[in-house]
Motif scaffolding. Sequence first.
Motif, short mmCIF file in Angstrom:
data_model
loop_
_atom_site.label_atom_id
_atom_site.label_comp_id
_atom_site.label_asym_id
_atom_site.label_seq_id
_atom_site.Cartn_x
_atom_site.Cartn_y
_atom_site.Cartn_z
N UNK A 163 -5.77 56.38 -27.91
CA UNK A 163 -5.48 56.22 -26.49
C UNK A 163 -3.98 56.09 -26.30
N UNK A 164 -3.51 56.54 -25.15
CA UNK A 164 -2.11 56.33 -24.78
C UNK A 164 -2.09 55.51 -23.50
N UNK A 165 -1.09 54.68 -23.34
CA UNK A 165 -0.99 53.84 -22.14
C UNK A 165 0.45 53.37 -22.02
N UNK A 166 0.79 52.73 -20.91
CA UNK A 166 2.13 52.14 -20.82
C UNK A 166 2.01 50.62 -20.82
N UNK A 167 3.05 49.99 -21.33
CA UNK A 167 3.06 48.53 -21.47
C UNK A 167 4.49 48.03 -21.26
N UNK A 168 4.62 46.83 -20.67
CA UNK A 168 5.96 46.34 -20.33
C UNK A 168 6.44 45.18 -21.22
N UNK A 169 5.90 45.07 -22.44
CA UNK A 169 6.27 43.92 -23.27
C UNK A 169 7.74 43.89 -23.67
N UNK A 170 8.42 45.04 -23.64
CA UNK A 170 9.85 45.05 -23.97
C UNK A 170 10.71 44.67 -22.76
N UNK A 197 2.43 56.63 -16.86
CA UNK A 197 1.45 57.67 -16.56
C UNK A 197 1.26 58.72 -17.65
N UNK A 198 0.97 58.28 -18.89
CA UNK A 198 0.76 59.26 -19.97
C UNK A 198 -0.58 59.98 -19.83
N UNK A 199 -0.61 61.25 -20.22
CA UNK A 199 -1.85 62.03 -20.26
C UNK A 199 -1.81 62.93 -21.50
N UNK A 200 -2.94 63.01 -22.20
CA UNK A 200 -3.04 63.81 -23.42
C UNK A 200 -3.18 65.30 -23.12
N UNK A 419 -5.06 56.70 -21.18
CA UNK A 419 -5.55 58.07 -21.27
C UNK A 419 -6.18 58.22 -22.65
N UNK A 420 -7.47 58.55 -22.70
CA UNK A 420 -8.20 58.62 -23.98
C UNK A 420 -8.10 60.03 -24.52
N UNK A 421 -7.44 60.17 -25.65
CA UNK A 421 -7.18 61.49 -26.22
C UNK A 421 -8.20 61.88 -27.28
N UNK A 422 -8.13 63.13 -27.74
CA UNK A 422 -9.06 63.59 -28.75
C UNK A 422 -8.75 63.01 -30.14
#
Lengths: 422, 187
Positions: A163-170, A197-200, A419-422
């Motif tokens: 999966x790809x996603x965005x995160x603000x931990x930095x 907004x990542x998409x595979x 976004x759930x990728x292959x």
Amino acid sequence: MKAGYLAFFLLACQSSGLFGTELYLQIQRGEKLIIALPDFRAKNNSEREMEAAEELKNVTRSDLLFSRVFNLIEEGPMPAEGKIDFESWSKNGADILITANVLNKEADKIQMIASVYEIETQKSIFQKMYSSNAENTNRMAHEFVADLLYRFTGQKGLSTTKLSFSNNSTGVKEVYLVDFDGTNLKRITTDNSLAILPRWSPEGKEIIYTSYKRHNPDLYIYSLENGTNQVFSSRKGLNSSASFSPDGKVLVATLSHEGYPNLYLLDRKGEILQRLTHGKFADTSASFSPDGKRIIFVSDRPGWPQIYVIDTDGSNLKRLSDSGYCDSPIWSPQGDKIAYSRGTNKGIHEIVIHDLISGEIAQITNNQGSNENPSFSPDGQYLAFSSNRNQKREIYISSLDGSMQKKLLEMAGDSFTPSWGP
Amino acid sequence: MERFLQSKWISALFISLLSLSLTACPKKQTVKKIPEPAQKIQEVVETEELDVHGKDFETSKNLDAIYFDYDSSDLSEQARQSLSSNAEYIKKLKNTEILIEGHCDERGTIAYNLALAQKRAQSVRRYYLSLGLDPKKVGTLSYGKEKPICLESSEECWLKNRRAESKLLAPKVANGSKDPEKNQTER
């Protein structure tokens, strides 16, 4: 990947003949097979090997259970080299036995030889060798379970998906990748601005996302093969919310360079093929139907967000939702359903699945924070979405009926838009 | 000339408002494209927009932010007054490049709010142009709900966040361009 499957088929054919056919039929009838899963063996009993053997077994166990195709038995006689006590496992009710040898050949190289036996006939169904570098030994277990599932169900399941996603931990949002089981986290942007907004891509080789790296929302493509981040569209105004077509040749995105934020079809080079929507509207969150003929998106046409569908030639615009605030639509891989978030003007959203054939709408989440941005698993059996049910926004995975819901991973900061990728 | 532009603008605004109200019926299954004339005017104006890539803008005490209703990019009477006085100040500066930043409250998704905030920035830009600002000097940037100035989940906070800010080009830094694209290659 393809070469891997070929090798696997050869092995399977050579060693099995027709063994396992009855087991295959059993699964087709919807019965769960019982797999005997004794501890994996460390070939030379080195510390590194024993550590890897334990880790690989644990990953195999959780992947097998997640597939919901198998039940597991772990208590029984440990298989020795060339000597397997099939009868004891048979008494325990097992249909299949998995054995694995783990070998630390060179400094950073781990190998795993996995064998699968039909207990009744005591014959090998298949055997395969997996290898990896020390950084990601888990991958071997994920690939083994995918091979096993493919052998028995004709589908490789989800164990090798990411999966790809965005995160603000930095401190700012960056884009990340993680295996479907929440391990092997990797950051793919270092923009230090806003990457969202990542998409595979359909093949799983690329991820398109929106970044403010150059002080404007532009689209970039990350290549998993090369590790590069290339500009895709950096027109004036908004370049955002892009999504690949099922054949990967065309993308749909929201651009505003000609006026209002409308939908455009672009080719792989980022050149505009066609403007799809017109008018003083916010049209966004577009994604293709699995047959590539239609596009689903959100628009504020009525004055608030609703779900619309349009043909890829720009004709047949239709509204699909009719109540509440509906947002972030996505098509199921089979094409028969769409999922989206539906909410109130208080900002609380629930994930719903809209069956396009029956017209029925099933609510997946219920009163657990606000839930947004659903994404189907490649097999269409699960959804990933973001939820703030535990004080902060995190990614959750859910079965389609909502009965199983679990957090994807523990991670600092807030996480968004999976976004759930292959 | 300026008067002509202004009246053209008002009619364009009227047509687009009219088309919006025609399509506002929630039960309607299909939505027609808005009339051609409005579109053409819109495209001519938009293509002259300032490119803000790699540029830094900063807030000015002399430029007021304006606020929007929920899910709306329409300008209130109060917003128009603020923008008029902003425009007066900008005109005095001569040749300065302006950025309009659009923002939303936290409700709704990231993607939807990016599009909505872009509409808000564009509403402001159009109004500025109708007041005579140079289209080539006025750019837009949508931050959606990414840069809230108030962090609580309350009506009061939401109102403060649904805004458009007008900013002035920051003075150049000694070290050349701040555009990372121009200083280093992509990685």
